[in-house]
Structures are given as structure tokens and as C-alpha cells.
Design a protein around this motif. Structure first.
Motif, PDB file in Angstrom:
ATOM      1  N   THR A 126      41.323  75.735  26.115  1.00 20.59           N
ATOM      2  CA  THR A 126      41.090  77.075  26.229  1.00 20.59           C
ATOM      3  C   THR A 126      40.357  77.363  27.534  1.00 20.59           C
ATOM      4  N   PHE A 128      37.716  78.394  27.737  1.00 22.94           N
ATOM      5  CA  PHE A 128      36.122  77.963  27.859  1.00 22.94           C
ATOM      6  C   PHE A 128      35.863  76.479  27.803  1.00 22.94           C
ATOM      7  N   VAL A 131      32.715  75.007  28.878  1.00 27.06           N
ATOM      8  CA  VAL A 131      31.479  75.145  28.168  1.00 27.06           C
ATOM      9  C   VAL A 131      30.779  73.963  27.650  1.00 27.06           C
ATOM     10  N   LEU A 189      40.286  75.783  31.748  1.00 25.27           N
ATOM     11  CA  LEU A 189      39.956  76.306  32.979  1.00 25.27           C
ATOM     12  C   LEU A 189      40.532  75.787  34.091  1.00 25.27           C
TER      13      LEU A 189
END
Length: 280
Positions: A126, A128, A131, A189
Motif C-alpha cells: 500500500t 502507507f 508507516v 511507497l
């Protein structure tokens, strides 16, 4: 012995040993008693084993699809079931070893591990994907400070330095595998940014981390920074800038990946060299 070798090869031995060594160094920096230092190191080691094993167990079908002969599970040297059993067992051991160091250390390590496992379980695909690295590495310095007799979380600048290190590790760790990842639907990402932009952002994150360590460890009074502190800072910034320049003027190569990882290791060394100031 063949099974154990295959399982060990599925733990991502290099990163496992580096992260364990960093935990040991941070524990020494904050002055942990020998038994606390041993438990901290073993707990982190077991946790890293679980992260690596779960990653390769989840990725096994993908690794087979792209012909990853360097992966023991994809080669058939060890079954996915055996890898999952080992991953869950080492996760349990990591938490059990953390418990005697206090509830704070146990909770922090549990969050660290849950974040890392979430990356393996699908966050990696994803936008994200960074994170879990920000969370886990941001928490990481606090594992040492929470393992102390008088526990407490690391200083804010220690969290910033840890998160910056995590960002750099994530943005560069996947660079050699970008093409294989795209073929199997992994678009985190770094895949969306591209190799060149990922390397430049990673270099910038490392510089941010180095500034945080320099300013935080001195309380903002740069006149009190030791010569060793300035040397580490200069080395980190020099390698990071060289990485960014190289990423701009040349197509990304494995040499670029190694440069960013060198800068990341220097940033970790800079944090350790503060002598436990991050515990303040």
C-alpha cells in the motif's frame, strides 16, 4: 540441521543480526545491568527471527513466481507450515523474554512486533508501507530505556532519529527487488516513488535524523557537542549527500543501495555514541 539452516536462512540473517547488535549497543549506552542487557538482546533477536520468518512464509508464493532461488521456502528446503510454526514460536519467546524487563518494555516490544508483522501481512503493498517502519524504529530506542530499572521512554529526538532510520531502511531495502515486486502486485511507497526519488528521500531522512541526534543530545547547545559527535554527524551527512547527488546524476544501482545503508548504519552509530543521552 538441514531444517535449522533453512529456517535460519529465512530469517533475513543480516538485518536480524544488525538490529540485535543495535539493541545491544543501545542497552550498553544506557548502562543496563548485564542480565537486563542479555534479556533485551535475546528478546530483540527472537522478535527479529519472527519478523523474518513470517515475511518469507507470507511471500513464499510470490517468491516462487519470480524464481527467488535465494529463498529457502521458495526452494522447498523448508515448508511454509514449519516456517509459520517457527515464526509464532519465536514471537512468543520474544514477548516472554520482554516480560521480566517490565510492562513498559513488554508493551513497547509488542507494538514494535505488531507493526512489523502488519507490514509483512499486507501494508507493504500500500502507499502507507513506510508507516510500520516509522512506528517500529521510532519505538526502538525506547526498548533500551524501558528495560532499565527506572524505565521511561526515549527522548523525543531519539524517536525522530529512530523513525528517520526506519524510513531510510524501508525506502532503500526494497530497491534491489522493485521489478520483481511489481510483477507480483506489490506497490508500496518506494515502488510508487521510483528508485531515484526513494533514494533521495531516504538520504534526506537520514540527514534529518542526524540533525535530531546532534541537537537533541546537546540540548540545543552545539558548543557542548563532543568531537566524536561532530565526526559522526559529518560522516552521516557526507554519505547522505553523496547518495542524493549520485541518485540525481546516475541511474540507480546496487551501489546506491549500499551507500544509503552505510549512511543509515552511521546514523545508528551516531545515536549510540551519545552515551545514552536519548534516555534523558
Amino acid at each position: 540441521m538441514r531444517l535449522l539452516r533453512a529456517l535460519w536462512g529465512s530469517t533475513h540473517p543480516g538485518p536480524t543480526l544488525v538490529v540485535t547488535g543495535l539493541a545491544l549497543a543501545l542497552g550498553i549506552a544506557v548502562g543496563l545491568e548485564p542480565w537486563r542487557l542479555v534479556l533485551l538482546s535475546l528478546a530483540v533477536f527472537a522478535g527479529q527471527l519472527s519478523i523474518g520468518l513470517s515475511n518469507d512464509a507470507i511471500d513464499a508464493p510470490r517468491d516462487r513466481e519470480v524464481g527467488r532461488t535465494d529463498k529457502p521456502i521458495a526452494r522447498g528446503d523448508v515448508s511454509e507450515r514449519a516456517a509459520w510454526t517457527a515464526a509464532i514460536a519465536t514471537l512468543a519467546v520474544a514477548l516472554a523474554l520482554s516480560a521480566p524487563l517490565g510492562f513498559g518494555m513488554l508493551a513497547a516490544h509488542a507494538i514494535f512486533l505488531a507493526s512489523a508483522w502488519s507490514y509483512n501481512a499486507g501494508v507493504k503493498s500500500t502507499p502507507f508501507s513506510i508507516v510500520p517502519f516509522l512506528v517500529s524504529f521510532g519505538i526502538f530506542p525506547s526498548l533500551a530505556t524501558l528495560a532499565a530499572p527506572d524505565p521511561g521512554v526515549a527522548a523525543a529526538w531519539g524517536w525522530i532519529a529512530g523513525a528517520a532510520l526506519g524510513a531510510a531502511v524501508h525506502l532503500t531495502n526494497v530497491l534491489p527487488d522493485l521489478d520483481d515486486d511489481r510483477r507480483t502486485g506489490v506497490r508500496g511507497l518506494p515502488h510508487r516513488l521510483g528508485a531515484r526519488a526513494s533514494a533521495i528521500v531516504a538520504a534526506a531522512a537520514i540527514i534529518v535524523g542526524a540533525v535530531a541526534v546532534l541537537g537533541g543530545s546537546s540540548g540545543g547547545d552545539l558548543a557542548t557537542v563532543s568531537p566524536a559527535g561532530w565526526i559522526f554527524f559529518a560522516a552521516v551527512v557526507l554519505v547522505a549527500v553523496a547518495t542524493a547527488v549520485l541518485a540525481i546524476v546516475r541511474p540507480p544501482t546496487r551501489a546506491l543501495f549500499r551507500l544509503v545503508m552505510l549512511a543509515a548504519l552511521l546514523l545508528a552509530a551516531q545515536l549510540v555514541a551519545t552515551g545514552g543521552a536519548f534516555a534523558a
